[in-house]
Write a protein that holds these residues in place. Structure first.
Motif, short mmCIF file in Angstrom:
data_model
loop_
_atom_site.label_atom_id
_atom_site.label_comp_id
_atom_site.label_asym_id
_atom_site.label_seq_id
_atom_site.Cartn_x
_atom_site.Cartn_y
_atom_site.Cartn_z
N PHE A 52 0.85 -1.19 0.00
CA PHE A 52 0.00 0.00 0.00
C PHE A 52 0.89 1.24 0.00
CE2 PHE A 52 -2.41 -3.44 1.89
CZ PHE A 52 -3.58 -3.38 1.15
N PRO A 53 1.51 1.54 -1.14
CA PRO A 53 2.48 2.64 -1.20
C PRO A 53 1.89 4.02 -0.95
CG PRO A 53 2.05 1.76 -3.39
CD PRO A 53 1.37 0.85 -2.41
N THR A 54 0.57 4.15 -0.97
CA THR A 54 -0.03 5.46 -0.69
C THR A 54 -0.06 5.75 0.81
OG1 THR A 54 -2.25 4.48 -0.68
CG2 THR A 54 -1.48 5.45 -2.76
N VAL A 55 0.23 4.74 1.63
CA VAL A 55 0.28 4.93 3.08
C VAL A 55 1.74 5.17 3.47
CG1 VAL A 55 -0.12 3.88 5.34
CG2 VAL A 55 -1.71 3.43 3.45
N SER A 56 1.99 6.26 4.16
CA SER A 56 3.37 6.55 4.59
C SER A 56 3.70 5.76 5.86
CB SER A 56 3.54 8.05 4.87
OG SER A 56 2.84 8.41 6.05
#
Length: 78
Positions: A52-56
């Motif tokens: 989930f690359p949109t979550v930092s």
């Protein structure tokens, strides 16, 4: 969209127009519960973040820190 005091401190969005009001990581459509599901399944945080690359990392750690503090607070009150 309603914002509780909790949401103002944490990277969480609750909006009926996004995932039917399921709490998600701010700026994403990734449910907060997905992080806990990954960890409960034995995955490492890095795997969750890769998927989930949109979550930092900072957002995920903030959620985990908050969950940990809530558990500690409830345990102390018991």
């Amino acid at each position: 969209m309603y914002e509780s005091p909790l949401q103002k401190r944490l990277p969480i969005t609750v909006d009926k127009d996004i995932m039917s009001g399921t709490p998600v990581f701010e700026g994403t459509r990734v449910p907060i519960q997905t992080l806990f599901d990954y960890l409960m399944d034995g995955c490492e945080l890095a795997e969750f973040l890769d998927n989930f690359p949109t979550v930092s990392q900072e957002a995920a750690l903030a959620i985990l820190a908050y969950a940990g503090s809530q558990i500690a607070r409830e345990a102390a009150a018991a």
